[in-house]
Design a protein around this motif. Structure first.
Motif, PDB file in Angstrom:
ATOM      1  N   ARG A 105     100.211 -21.583  13.673  1.00 42.12           N
ATOM      2  CA  ARG A 105     101.069 -21.375  12.486  1.00 42.12           C
ATOM      3  C   ARG A 105     100.676 -22.749  11.573  1.00 42.12           C
ATOM      4  NH1 ARG A 105     107.564 -20.535  11.743  1.00 42.12           N
ATOM      5  NH2 ARG A 105     107.576 -20.992   9.644  1.00 42.12           N
ATOM      6  N   GLY A 143      97.987 -25.040  11.623  1.00 41.36           N
ATOM      7  CA  GLY A 143      96.669 -25.208  11.578  1.00 41.36           C
ATOM      8  C   GLY A 143      96.477 -26.550  12.072  1.00 41.36           C
ATOM      9  N   ARG A 165      90.211 -31.675   5.753  1.00 40.71           N
ATOM     10  CA  ARG A 165      89.759 -30.048   5.552  1.00 40.71           C
ATOM     11  C   ARG A 165      89.887 -29.464   7.001  1.00 40.71           C
ATOM     12  NH1 ARG A 165      83.641 -30.135   5.320  1.00 40.71           N
ATOM     13  NH2 ARG A 165      83.806 -32.329   5.607  1.00 40.71           N
ATOM     14  N   GLU A 169      92.960 -27.359   7.434  1.00 43.91           N
ATOM     15  CA  GLU A 169      93.044 -25.934   6.995  1.00 43.91           C
ATOM     16  C   GLU A 169      92.601 -24.881   7.677  1.00 43.91           C
ATOM     17  OE1 GLU A 169      94.452 -25.144   3.805  1.00 43.91           O
ATOM     18  OE2 GLU A 169      94.961 -27.343   3.929  1.00 43.91           O
ATOM     19  N   TYR A 170      91.653 -25.173   8.937  1.00 44.44           N
ATOM     20  CA  TYR A 170      91.371 -24.193   9.602  1.00 44.44           C
ATOM     21  C   TYR A 170      92.263 -23.281  10.285  1.00 44.44           C
ATOM     22  CZ  TYR A 170      86.664 -25.927   9.321  1.00 44.44           C
ATOM     23  OH  TYR A 170      85.456 -26.179   8.632  1.00 44.44           O
ATOM     24  N   GLY A 171      92.264 -22.015  10.169  1.00 44.86           N
ATOM     25  CA  GLY A 171      93.260 -20.932  10.834  1.00 44.86           C
ATOM     26  C   GLY A 171      94.065 -20.520   9.702  1.00 44.86           C
ATOM     27  N   ASN A 172      94.062 -20.932   8.357  1.00 45.92           N
ATOM     28  CA  ASN A 172      94.969 -20.706   7.207  1.00 45.92           C
ATOM     29  C   ASN A 172      96.602 -20.964   7.666  1.00 45.92           C
ATOM     30  OD1 ASN A 172      92.912 -19.590   5.627  1.00 45.92           O
ATOM     31  ND2 ASN A 172      92.940 -17.835   7.099  1.00 45.92           N
ATOM     32  N   PRO A 173      96.799 -22.356   7.668  1.00 45.51           N
ATOM     33  CA  PRO A 173      97.967 -22.790   7.991  1.00 45.51           C
ATOM     34  C   PRO A 173      99.032 -21.852   7.137  1.00 45.51           C
ATOM     35  CG  PRO A 173      96.793 -24.482   7.108  1.00 45.51           C
ATOM     36  CD  PRO A 173      95.988 -23.322   7.573  1.00 45.51           C
ATOM     37  N   GLN A 174     100.384 -21.623   7.725  1.00 46.03           N
ATOM     38  CA  GLN A 174     101.306 -21.279   6.971  1.00 46.03           C
ATOM     39  C   GLN A 174     102.233 -22.333   6.580  1.00 46.03           C
ATOM     40  OE1 GLN A 174     103.269 -18.581   9.771  1.00 46.03           O
ATOM     41  NE2 GLN A 174     101.543 -17.477  10.174  1.00 46.03           N
ATOM     42  N   LYS A 217     102.404 -26.937   5.719  1.00 43.28           N
ATOM     43  CA  LYS A 217     101.410 -27.916   5.576  1.00 43.28           C
ATOM     44  C   LYS A 217     102.289 -29.381   5.223  1.00 43.28           C
ATOM     45  CE  LYS A 217      97.978 -25.028   3.425  1.00 43.28           C
ATOM     46  NZ  LYS A 217      96.950 -25.017   2.089  1.00 43.28           N
TER      47      LYS A 217
END
Length: 125
Positions: free
Chosen positions: A38, A40, A90, A93-98, A100
């Protein structure tokens, strides 16, 4: 701490040993990166609590962490982003976090730890 997070199923700890070949043969020290399904890379493990008098059932099976990176290339680039470019965030951002960090949080964590007090002083001046 990342190993603890992985073993509890909280986040997947991608390590250089997950790769079929070591791409870093130039002697650089490379560590793994933890990614949450969730958040990243927008989280951190801060402590471990040990309860010496708590026992689990022999049939207990800990939850498996969700693996959000599948390809060797994605794992390699995430590890590289964490190790060699952590200041630009950068790797988070891996895993398209929901969810941030806010801009101030990202700026704070992008500064080397030894320089963070100066940044805080600037903000509160």
């Amino acid at each position: 701490m990342c190993t603890c997070g992985h073993l509890t199923g909280a986040a997947y700890y991608y390590q250089p040993s997950d790769l079929l070949e070591n791409p870093w043969t130039d002697g650089r020290s490379v560590i793994g990166v933890s990614l949450h399904p969730r958040y990243g890379g927008y989280f951190a493990f801060r402590c471990v609590l040990i309860f010496p008098k708590v026992f689990v059932s022999p049939t207990f099976s800990p939850p498996r962490p969700l693996k959000i990176l599948e390809s060797q290339e994605a794992i390699k680039t995430a590890i590289e982003a964490f190790n060699f470019s952590w200041q630009d965030a950068r790797f988070r951002e891996y895993g398209n976090p929901q969810e941030k960090y806010e801009e101030l949080q990202t700026r704070y964590f992008s500064v080397p730890p030894a320089e963070r007090w100066a940044l805080l002083k600037e903000w509160f001046a």
